[in-house]
Scaffold this motif. Structure first.
Motif, short mmCIF file in Angstrom:
data_model
loop_
_atom_site.label_atom_id
_atom_site.label_comp_id
_atom_site.label_asym_id
_atom_site.label_seq_id
_atom_site.Cartn_x
_atom_site.Cartn_y
_atom_site.Cartn_z
N ILE A 105 16.65 43.05 82.88
CA ILE A 105 16.62 44.51 82.95
C ILE A 105 16.88 44.93 84.39
O ILE A 105 16.12 44.57 85.29
CB ILE A 105 15.26 45.07 82.48
CG1 ILE A 105 14.94 44.59 81.06
CG2 ILE A 105 15.26 46.60 82.56
CD1 ILE A 105 13.52 44.90 80.63
N GLY A 106 17.95 45.66 84.62
CA GLY A 106 18.24 46.17 85.95
C GLY A 106 17.78 47.60 86.08
O GLY A 106 17.98 48.41 85.17
N VAL A 107 17.14 47.93 87.19
CA VAL A 107 16.65 49.30 87.42
C VAL A 107 17.26 49.83 88.72
O VAL A 107 17.32 49.14 89.73
CB VAL A 107 15.11 49.35 87.47
CG1 VAL A 107 14.51 48.99 86.13
CG2 VAL A 107 14.55 48.43 88.55
N GLY A 108 17.74 51.06 88.66
CA GLY A 108 18.35 51.67 89.83
C GLY A 108 18.59 53.14 89.60
O GLY A 108 18.18 53.71 88.58
N VAL A 109 19.28 53.76 90.53
CA VAL A 109 19.52 55.20 90.45
C VAL A 109 20.83 55.48 89.73
O VAL A 109 21.79 54.71 89.81
CB VAL A 109 19.53 55.85 91.84
CG1 VAL A 109 18.16 55.71 92.49
CG2 VAL A 109 20.59 55.22 92.73
N ALA A 110 20.87 56.59 89.00
CA ALA A 110 22.06 56.95 88.24
C ALA A 110 23.26 57.16 89.14
O ALA A 110 24.40 56.85 88.76
CB ALA A 110 21.77 58.21 87.41
N SER A 111 23.02 57.68 90.34
CA SER A 111 24.13 57.97 91.25
C SER A 111 24.81 56.72 91.79
O SER A 111 25.87 56.81 92.42
CB SER A 111 23.64 58.83 92.42
OG SER A 111 22.64 58.14 93.15
N ALA A 112 24.23 55.53 91.55
CA ALA A 112 24.81 54.29 92.05
C ALA A 112 25.81 53.68 91.07
O ALA A 112 26.28 52.56 91.28
CB ALA A 112 23.72 53.28 92.34
N LEU A 138 21.52 47.73 93.32
CA LEU A 138 22.10 48.52 94.39
C LEU A 138 23.24 49.37 93.83
O LEU A 138 23.38 50.54 94.14
CB LEU A 138 22.61 47.60 95.51
CG LEU A 138 23.07 48.27 96.80
CD1 LEU A 138 22.02 49.22 97.35
CD2 LEU A 138 23.43 47.21 97.83
N GLY A 139 24.04 48.75 92.97
CA GLY A 139 25.09 49.44 92.22
C GLY A 139 25.19 48.83 90.84
O GLY A 139 24.67 47.75 90.59
N TRP A 140 25.87 49.52 89.93
CA TRP A 140 26.00 49.02 88.57
C TRP A 140 27.21 49.66 87.91
O TRP A 140 27.73 50.69 88.38
CB TRP A 140 24.73 49.34 87.75
CG TRP A 140 24.40 50.80 87.69
CD1 TRP A 140 23.71 51.54 88.62
CD2 TRP A 140 24.75 51.73 86.65
NE1 TRP A 140 23.60 52.85 88.23
CE2 TRP A 140 24.23 52.99 87.02
CE3 TRP A 140 25.44 51.60 85.45
CZ2 TRP A 140 24.40 54.12 86.23
CZ3 TRP A 140 25.60 52.73 84.65
CH2 TRP A 140 25.07 53.98 85.04
N VAL A 194 20.07 45.03 79.96
CA VAL A 194 19.78 46.47 79.99
C VAL A 194 19.93 46.97 81.41
O VAL A 194 19.54 46.28 82.36
CB VAL A 194 18.34 46.77 79.49
CG1 VAL A 194 18.06 48.27 79.54
CG2 VAL A 194 18.10 46.22 78.10
N ILE A 195 20.50 48.14 81.55
CA ILE A 195 20.49 48.86 82.83
C ILE A 195 19.78 50.18 82.61
O ILE A 195 20.13 50.96 81.71
CB ILE A 195 21.90 49.08 83.37
CG1 ILE A 195 22.49 47.74 83.86
CG2 ILE A 195 21.90 50.09 84.52
CD1 ILE A 195 23.90 47.84 84.39
N LEU A 196 18.75 50.41 83.42
CA LEU A 196 17.91 51.60 83.29
C LEU A 196 17.98 52.40 84.58
O LEU A 196 17.84 51.84 85.67
CB LEU A 196 16.46 51.19 83.01
CG LEU A 196 15.43 52.30 82.91
CD1 LEU A 196 15.60 53.09 81.62
CD2 LEU A 196 14.01 51.72 82.99
N THR A 197 18.19 53.69 84.47
CA THR A 197 18.13 54.59 85.61
C THR A 197 17.07 55.66 85.33
O THR A 197 16.46 55.68 84.26
CB THR A 197 19.48 55.28 85.90
OG1 THR A 197 19.69 56.34 84.95
CG2 THR A 197 20.63 54.28 85.83
N ARG A 213 25.86 44.09 87.69
CA ARG A 213 24.99 44.55 88.77
C ARG A 213 25.58 44.20 90.12
O ARG A 213 26.04 43.09 90.33
CB ARG A 213 23.62 43.87 88.61
CG ARG A 213 22.69 43.93 89.80
CD ARG A 213 21.47 43.07 89.51
NE ARG A 213 20.50 43.09 90.60
CZ ARG A 213 20.45 42.22 91.59
NH1 ARG A 213 21.34 41.23 91.65
NH2 ARG A 213 19.51 42.33 92.53
N LEU A 214 25.54 45.16 91.03
CA LEU A 214 25.83 44.88 92.43
C LEU A 214 24.52 44.78 93.16
O LEU A 214 23.76 45.75 93.25
CB LEU A 214 26.69 46.00 93.04
CG LEU A 214 27.16 45.76 94.48
CD1 LEU A 214 28.16 44.60 94.52
CD2 LEU A 214 27.78 47.02 95.07
N GLY A 215 24.20 43.56 93.64
CA GLY A 215 22.94 43.35 94.34
C GLY A 215 23.14 43.26 95.83
O GLY A 215 24.13 43.79 96.38
#
Length: 237
Positions: free
Chosen positions: A196-203, A166-168, A219-222, A174-176
């Protein structure tokens, strides 16, 4: 897989993935146990969750589709670099609240012989349980109505966990959704799966104000690529 109740079925997916306080920036001790500070962090995080959900819900269908497509390719590249074998298990997630949709990757990996799992909250305030997923597995509404494989599906141990963000922040935190399930799970599993966390760059957040129970991901991937990667050459398992 059954096609009732909005669950996926072979050849397609019938359910779309969309179904504050301020903290003084001049001081924060992530190891503090001050109850007031913990309450302040909890209030701030809840306000951020509301904001970030609204931003994500405001994305157009085309934007969501493009983000999911970019993340699909990014995850495939990471898994290839990790050299995950068919005997190992990759845990993915069923998207809710407009989370990036990786279900096509689940189906593709399964067709290639990879073992796939879905997480399930089967006991509150306990580590997640992971059950094997196939395109034909029976699905049910789990805790908080999140789709999960039924308990008739075998329980498995994941070697890789792919989780929605949700956020990072730039430190890998990670904000879940707020349940703490992933942190409890990572803390309980030995050896620890690759996360591996996946989310949007804007978060991206400047910080999530990590607490002692928070565990940074590997890993955090956007949609723009890898935004954070832990300095480690270890593969899964």
């Amino acid at each position: 897989m059954t096609d009732h109740d909005g669950f996926a079925f072979r050849g397609g997916f019938s359910s779309p993935p969309c179904m504050a306080g301020d903290i003084a920036p001049n001081y924060f001790d992530p190891l503090a146990v001050d109850p007031q500070q913990a309450r302040d962090v909890a209030r701030w995080r809840q306000a951020e969750r509301v904001r970030l959900r609204a931003v994500r819900s405001g994305l157009t269908e085309d934007e969501r589709r493009d983000i999911s497509a970019a993340l699909l390719e990014g995850v495939r590249a990471i898994l290839g670099r990790l050299a995950v074998t068919a005997s190992q298990t990759i845990a993915v997630y069923w998207p809710i609240r407009c989370e990036p949709d990786l279900r096509p990757l689940m189906a593709r990996l399964h067709d290639q012989g990879q073992r796939i799992a879905l997480p399930s909250v089967e006991t509150l305030a306990a580590p997640l349980v992971f059950r094997e997923w196939t395109p034909d597995v029976t699905m049910e509404r789990g805790q908080w109505t999140i789709p999960a494989a039924t308990r008739s599906s075998p329980e498995v141990r994941p070697d890789v966990i792919i989780a929605p963000l949700l956020g990072w922040d730039a430190e890998g935190f990670r904000l879940g959704q707020g349940g703490g399930d992933l942190d409890r799970t990572l803390a309980a599993l030995t050896p620890r799966p690759v996360s591996i966390g996946v989310g949007v760059a804007s978060a991206r957040l400047s910080t999530i104000f990590p607490q002692p129970h928070d565990i940074p991901l590997d890993v955090i991937l956007t949609e723009r690529g890898i935004a954070y990667e832990k300095a480690s050459g270890n593969g899964p398992g």
